[in-house]
Scaffold this motif. Structure first.
Motif, PDB file in Angstrom:
ATOM      1  N   ALA A  48       0.853  -1.336  -0.027  1.00  0.00           N
ATOM      2  CA  ALA A  48       0.137  -0.039   0.019  1.00  0.00           C
ATOM      3  C   ALA A  48       0.790   1.277  -0.149  1.00  0.00           C
ATOM      4  CB  ALA A  48      -0.922   0.112   1.279  1.00  0.00           C
ATOM      5  N   ALA A  49       2.118   1.189   0.427  1.00  0.00           N
ATOM      6  CA  ALA A  49       3.115   2.344   0.496  1.00  0.00           C
ATOM      7  C   ALA A  49       3.915   2.423  -0.625  1.00  0.00           C
ATOM      8  CB  ALA A  49       3.657   2.337   1.705  1.00  0.00           C
ATOM      9  N   ILE A  50       4.312   1.189  -1.265  1.00  0.00           N
ATOM     10  CA  ILE A  50       5.203   0.999  -2.526  1.00  0.00           C
ATOM     11  C   ILE A  50       4.427   1.402  -3.525  1.00  0.00           C
ATOM     12  CG2 ILE A  50       6.315  -0.651  -3.795  1.00  0.00           C
ATOM     13  CD1 ILE A  50       6.823  -2.354  -1.530  1.00  0.00           C
ATOM     14  N   VAL A  51       3.060   1.461  -3.799  1.00  0.00           N
ATOM     15  CA  VAL A  51       2.431   1.589  -5.070  1.00  0.00           C
ATOM     16  C   VAL A  51       2.530   3.095  -5.217  1.00  0.00           C
ATOM     17  CG1 VAL A  51       0.305   1.838  -6.102  1.00  0.00           C
ATOM     18  CG2 VAL A  51       0.931  -0.531  -5.309  1.00  0.00           C
ATOM     19  N   PRO A  52       1.982   4.137  -4.130  1.00  0.00           N
ATOM     20  CA  PRO A  52       2.041   5.613  -4.426  1.00  0.00           C
ATOM     21  C   PRO A  52       3.477   6.189  -4.694  1.00  0.00           C
ATOM     22  CG  PRO A  52       1.360   5.226  -2.113  1.00  0.00           C
ATOM     23  CD  PRO A  52       1.383   3.747  -3.034  1.00  0.00           C
ATOM     24  N   MET A  53       4.539   5.500  -3.917  1.00  0.00           N
ATOM     25  CA  MET A  53       5.924   5.782  -4.082  1.00  0.00           C
ATOM     26  C   MET A  53       6.495   5.719  -5.536  1.00  0.00           C
ATOM     27  SD  MET A  53       9.169   4.343  -4.523  1.00  0.00           S
ATOM     28  CE  MET A  53       9.170   2.687  -3.760  1.00  0.00           C
ATOM     29  N   MET A  54       6.122   4.268  -6.184  1.00  0.00           N
ATOM     30  CA  MET A  54       6.518   3.969  -7.432  1.00  0.00           C
ATOM     31  C   MET A  54       5.793   5.123  -8.650  1.00  0.00           C
ATOM     32  SD  MET A  54       7.030   0.088  -7.489  1.00  0.00           S
ATOM     33  CE  MET A  54       7.998   0.107  -9.202  1.00  0.00           C
ATOM     34  N   GLN A  55       4.580   5.156  -8.282  1.00  0.00           N
ATOM     35  CA  GLN A  55       3.592   6.107  -9.040  1.00  0.00           C
ATOM     36  C   GLN A  55       4.335   7.549  -9.135  1.00  0.00           C
ATOM     37  OE1 GLN A  55      -0.083   5.634  -7.027  1.00  0.00           O
ATOM     38  NE2 GLN A  55      -0.582   4.329  -8.918  1.00  0.00           N
ATOM     39  N   ALA A  56       4.650   7.988  -8.193  1.00  0.00           N
ATOM     40  CA  ALA A  56       5.350   9.342  -7.864  1.00  0.00           C
ATOM     41  C   ALA A  56       6.615   9.283  -8.686  1.00  0.00           C
ATOM     42  CB  ALA A  56       5.470   9.819  -6.511  1.00  0.00           C
ATOM     43  N   PHE A  57       7.551   8.269  -8.389  1.00  0.00           N
ATOM     44  CA  PHE A  57       8.625   8.138  -8.971  1.00  0.00           C
ATOM     45  C   PHE A  57       8.514   8.087 -10.733  1.00  0.00           C
ATOM     46  CE2 PHE A  57      12.389   5.924 -10.790  1.00  0.00           C
ATOM     47  CZ  PHE A  57      13.224   6.603 -10.371  1.00  0.00           C
ATOM     48  N   PHE A  58       7.803   7.414 -11.294  1.00  0.00           N
ATOM     49  CA  PHE A  58       7.551   7.497 -12.625  1.00  0.00           C
ATOM     50  C   PHE A  58       7.036   8.643 -13.243  1.00  0.00           C
ATOM     51  CE2 PHE A  58       8.550   3.018 -12.012  1.00  0.00           C
ATOM     52  CZ  PHE A  58       9.143   2.394 -13.294  1.00  0.00           C
ATOM     53  N   ALA A  59       6.186   9.426 -12.512  1.00  0.00           N
ATOM     54  CA  ALA A  59       5.648  10.667 -12.751  1.00  0.00           C
ATOM     55  C   ALA A  59       6.672  11.745 -12.792  1.00  0.00           C
ATOM     56  CB  ALA A  59       4.606  10.911 -11.963  1.00  0.00           C
ATOM     57  N   ARG A  60       7.588  11.608 -11.818  1.00  0.00           N
ATOM     58  CA  ARG A  60       8.861  12.653 -11.717  1.00  0.00           C
ATOM     59  C   ARG A  60       9.774  12.432 -12.702  1.00  0.00           C
ATOM     60  NH1 ARG A  60      13.762  13.192  -9.371  1.00  0.00           N
ATOM     61  NH2 ARG A  60      13.461  10.974  -8.306  1.00  0.00           N
ATOM     62  N   ILE A  61      10.174  11.176 -13.373  1.00  0.00           N
ATOM     63  CA  ILE A  61      10.912  10.971 -14.348  1.00  0.00           C
ATOM     64  C   ILE A  61      10.364  10.120 -15.565  1.00  0.00           C
ATOM     65  CG2 ILE A  61      13.246  10.044 -14.805  1.00  0.00           C
ATOM     66  CD1 ILE A  61      13.927  10.344 -11.905  1.00  0.00           C
ATOM     67  N   PRO A  62       9.408  10.631 -16.282  1.00  0.00           N
ATOM     68  CA  PRO A  62       8.415   9.752 -17.203  1.00  0.00           C
ATOM     69  C   PRO A  62       9.425   9.172 -18.024  1.00  0.00           C
ATOM     70  CG  PRO A  62       8.265  12.310 -17.586  1.00  0.00           C
ATOM     71  CD  PRO A  62       9.198  12.090 -16.332  1.00  0.00           C
TER      72      PRO A  62
END
Length: 120
Positions: A48-62
């Motif tokens: 539940a914490a990994i999912v938003p962390m990865m989503q934010a990372f991929f959004a920051r470096i598309p």
């Protein structure tokens, strides 16, 4: 129980899906109680914490992309690989390049139980 070769192939698939930016296919690979520790992004516990962390990372470096220099089985369900990560940070518009070593640990059920990312 997965064989050593199956675990190496699962790690290879995880990287391929990361390079394809298929988070929808990556998230099911994680155990609900998995942990993710990265010298680059910090530490989180639980899917539940990994999912938003990865989503934010991929959004920051598309345009993020990993080059891997081979996979090797260590022990106890752990596959290790050296990588070079490249991409452009949206906020700064500057290209990023980072080298590191990633270790993916697989649980007996075949899901990812832990990921450790170390700076090279």
């Amino acid at each position: 129980m997965m064989t050593e070769n199956e675990q190496i192939e699962a790690a290879r698939a995880y990287v391929a899906l990361s390079n394809a930016h298929r988070l929808d296919w990556i998230f099911p690979m994680f155990d609900e109680h998995a942990s993710y520790s990265s010298a680059f992004t910090g530490e989180v516990s639980g899917k539940a914490a990994i999912v938003p962390m990865m989503q934010a990372f991929f959004a920051r470096i598309p345009d993020v992309h990993w080059q891997v220099e081979g996979y090797r089985y260590l022990e106890d369900g752990c596959v290790e690989f050296a990588f070079t990560r490249m991409g452009t940070d949206l906020a700064t518009k500057k290209p990023e390049r980072a080298r590191g070593v990633e270790r993916i640990y697989f649980a007996k059920n075949g899901l990812i139980s832990r990921i450790d990312v170390l700076k090279a």
